[in-house]
Design a protein around this motif. Structure first.
Motif, PDB file in Angstrom:
ATOM      1  N   PRO A   1      -3.698  -2.278  -8.842  1.00  0.00           N
ATOM      2  CA  PRO A   1      -4.921  -2.726  -8.158  1.00  0.00           C
ATOM      3  C   PRO A   1      -5.440  -1.745  -7.105  1.00  0.00           C
ATOM      4  N   LEU A   2      -4.622  -0.767  -6.721  1.00  0.00           N
ATOM      5  CA  LEU A   2      -5.028   0.179  -5.686  1.00  0.00           C
ATOM      6  C   LEU A   2      -5.758   1.398  -6.240  1.00  0.00           C
ATOM      7  N   TRP A   3      -5.746   1.592  -7.550  1.00  0.00           N
ATOM      8  CA  TRP A   3      -6.337   2.819  -8.095  1.00  0.00           C
ATOM      9  C   TRP A   3      -7.816   2.985  -7.747  1.00  0.00           C
TER      10      TRP A   3
ATOM     11  N   GLY B   1     -18.451  -3.910 -10.596  1.00  0.00           N
ATOM     12  CA  GLY B   1     -18.834  -4.553  -9.348  1.00  0.00           C
ATOM     13  C   GLY B   1     -17.835  -5.552  -8.796  1.00  0.00           C
ATOM     14  N   TRP B   2     -16.646  -5.653  -9.425  1.00  0.00           N
ATOM     15  CA  TRP B   2     -15.628  -6.573  -8.925  1.00  0.00           C
ATOM     16  C   TRP B   2     -14.998  -6.005  -7.652  1.00  0.00           C
ATOM     17  N   LYS B   3     -14.517  -6.905  -6.793  1.00  0.00           N
ATOM     18  CA  LYS B   3     -13.818  -6.514  -5.579  1.00  0.00           C
ATOM     19  C   LYS B   3     -12.310  -6.493  -5.831  1.00  0.00           C
ATOM     20  N   VAL B   4     -11.585  -5.795  -4.943  1.00  0.00           N
ATOM     21  CA  VAL B   4     -10.145  -5.647  -5.121  1.00  0.00           C
ATOM     22  C   VAL B   4      -9.445  -7.002  -5.161  1.00  0.00           C
ATOM     23  N   GLN B   5      -9.910  -7.951  -4.389  1.00  0.00           N
ATOM     24  CA  GLN B   5      -9.322  -9.276  -4.394  1.00  0.00           C
ATOM     25  C   GLN B   5      -9.479  -9.943  -5.752  1.00  0.00           C
ATOM     26  N   GLU B   6     -10.633  -9.719  -6.392  1.00  0.00           N
ATOM     27  CA  GLU B   6     -10.927 -10.378  -7.665  1.00  0.00           C
ATOM     28  C   GLU B   6     -10.133  -9.769  -8.810  1.00  0.00           C
ATOM     29  N   TYR B   7     -10.064  -8.436  -8.881  1.00  0.00           N
ATOM     30  CA  TYR B   7      -9.275  -7.896 -10.003  1.00  0.00           C
ATOM     31  C   TYR B   7      -7.777  -7.965  -9.719  1.00  0.00           C
ATOM     32  N   GLY B   8      -7.387  -8.146  -8.459  1.00  0.00           N
ATOM     33  CA  GLY B   8      -5.987  -8.460  -8.192  1.00  0.00           C
ATOM     34  C   GLY B   8      -5.611  -9.812  -8.767  1.00  0.00           C
TER      35      GLY B   8
ATOM     36  N   VAL C   1       2.960 -11.823  -9.157  1.00  0.00           N
ATOM     37  CA  VAL C   1       2.218 -12.067  -7.913  1.00  0.00           C
ATOM     38  C   VAL C   1       1.888 -10.787  -7.156  1.00  0.00           C
ATOM     39  N   GLY C   2       2.479  -9.651  -7.554  1.00  0.00           N
ATOM     40  CA  GLY C   2       2.222  -8.403  -6.863  1.00  0.00           C
ATOM     41  C   GLY C   2       0.743  -8.053  -6.743  1.00  0.00           C
ATOM     42  N   PRO C   3      -0.030  -8.071  -7.837  1.00  0.00           N
ATOM     43  CA  PRO C   3      -1.456  -7.746  -7.730  1.00  0.00           C
ATOM     44  C   PRO C   3      -2.222  -8.705  -6.828  1.00  0.00           C
ATOM     45  N   PHE C   4      -1.853  -9.986  -6.854  1.00  0.00           N
ATOM     46  CA  PHE C   4      -2.529 -10.953  -5.989  1.00  0.00           C
ATOM     47  C   PHE C   4      -2.262 -10.630  -4.518  1.00  0.00           C
ATOM     48  N   ILE C   5      -1.006 -10.319  -4.194  1.00  0.00           N
ATOM     49  CA  ILE C   5      -0.646 -10.022  -2.802  1.00  0.00           C
ATOM     50  C   ILE C   5      -1.376  -8.783  -2.310  1.00  0.00           C
ATOM     51  N   ILE C   6      -1.339  -7.704  -3.084  1.00  0.00           N
ATOM     52  CA  ILE C   6      -1.970  -6.475  -2.627  1.00  0.00           C
ATOM     53  C   ILE C   6      -3.488  -6.618  -2.592  1.00  0.00           C
ATOM     54  N   GLY C   7      -4.045  -7.406  -3.515  1.00  0.00           N
ATOM     55  CA  GLY C   7      -5.482  -7.640  -3.496  1.00  0.00           C
ATOM     56  C   GLY C   7      -5.930  -8.373  -2.243  1.00  0.00           C
TER      57      GLY C   7
END
Length: 299
Positions: free
Chosen positions: A35-37, A243-250, A152-158
């Motif tokens: 999710p950080l890329w 146009g998605w935000k980091v929280q959304e694609y997390g 849950v990793g992507p959700f947490i980092i998002g």
């Protein structure tokens, strides 16, 4: 082996729970990178080719070098490596938002992957060597901890990055350091002298397990992993461009990984009922149209 006392049994249960927590954290860190890329792409002006190189470095360090880390772990005290691995991963992956150059970024990515890989060989050996009657349940609990962490990793980092920016990755260091401190105070819980190490298989036995059916299965696994890893790592880049935000694609990645893990449990149950080959063929046949529909979906 002599019967264990009630104190030893309680110690093994506490150790298993601690080992499961370590597995949860190690696999959480392993899924925080994708999710950080998009954010790292903007910070360092990375091309898709450079991102691909970083992903390859991470996967090489976290996966392909595991036999090397397993050999090194045999030279160190076992119960130290199950904490050292998540600690290294937490520090270097948590520092992703602070690296000032591409060179330090790739070094941090590789060292974070090394921490993840350093944990797994020892942890698997320990979990499988516990002298308990309900070994299947113990292993299931251990594996479930890693599965949940990976999901849950992507959700947490998002959530962290959406609220605090890229530098919020630093919060990932806190659980890793806390785990190390917890281990220092509670080593006495873990009667590891009761763990019997598994007997290594001979090379001749290993090569004897490579007939055509196993080779075909390996090819299926490689193809599946190639598609899954590629899709998982490049999905955030695509969604970011949409146009998605980091929280959304997390959140999207967490759903992807969670249902992938759930599919593994369902597939295992189904294979016992309808056979391994039909489930492998059916799952592979159903996966590709689902990927195609997701890529071509609108809205």
């Amino acid at each position: 082996m002599e019967p264990m006392t009630s104190s030893q049994t309680r110690g093994l249960w506490k150790f298993l729970l601690f080992l499961t927590l370590c597995h949860f954290m190690a696999d959480t860190y392993s899924s925080c990178l994708a999710p950080l890329w998009p954010s790292l792409k903007d910070k360092f002006d990375l091309s898709v080719g450079q991102i691909s190189f970083f992903i390859t470095c991470f996967l090489f360090s976290a996966s392909f070098l595991q036999p090397v880390y397993g050999f090194l772990a045999d030279k160190v005290r076992w119960k130290s490596t199950i904490v050292i691995g998540p600690l290294i991963a937490g520090i270097f992956i948590g520092a992703l938002g602070f690296y000032p150059s591409k060179l330090l970024l790739v070094l941090g990515v590789m060292l974070g992957g090394a921490g993840i890989a350093f944990f797994h060989p020892t942890a698997l050996a320990l979990a499988g060597g516990l002298p308990v009657k309900r070994k299947g349940f113990f292993m299931a609990l251990f594996v479930t901890g890693g599965t949940l962490g990976y999901s849950v990793g992507p959700f947490i980092i998002g959530e962290l990055v959406s609220r605090g920016g890229l530098e919020a990755t630093g919060y990932l260091m806190i659980p890793a350091v806390g785990l190390a401190v917890l281990a220092l105070f509670f080593w006495k819980w873990f009667p590891l002298d009761t763990v019997a190490p598994s007997k290594p298989q001979s090379i001749q036995l290993s090569w004897s397990l490579l007939p055509t059916p196993l080779l075909l299965l390996m090819i299926v696994v490689v193809c599946r992993s190639l598609i899954t890893v590629t899709f998982y790592n490049y999905l955030p880049l695509w969604l970011s461009e949409e146009g998605w935000k980091v929280q959304e694609y997390g959140q999207m990645l967490t759903l992807f990984l969670f249902f992938g893990s759930l599919g593994g449990f369902v597939g295992g149950y189904s294979s016992d009922r309808w056979g391994r080959k039909p489930i492998i063929v059916a799952a592979s046949a159903c996966a590709l149209p689902c990927y195609w529909m997701l890529i071509n979906a609108e809205g």
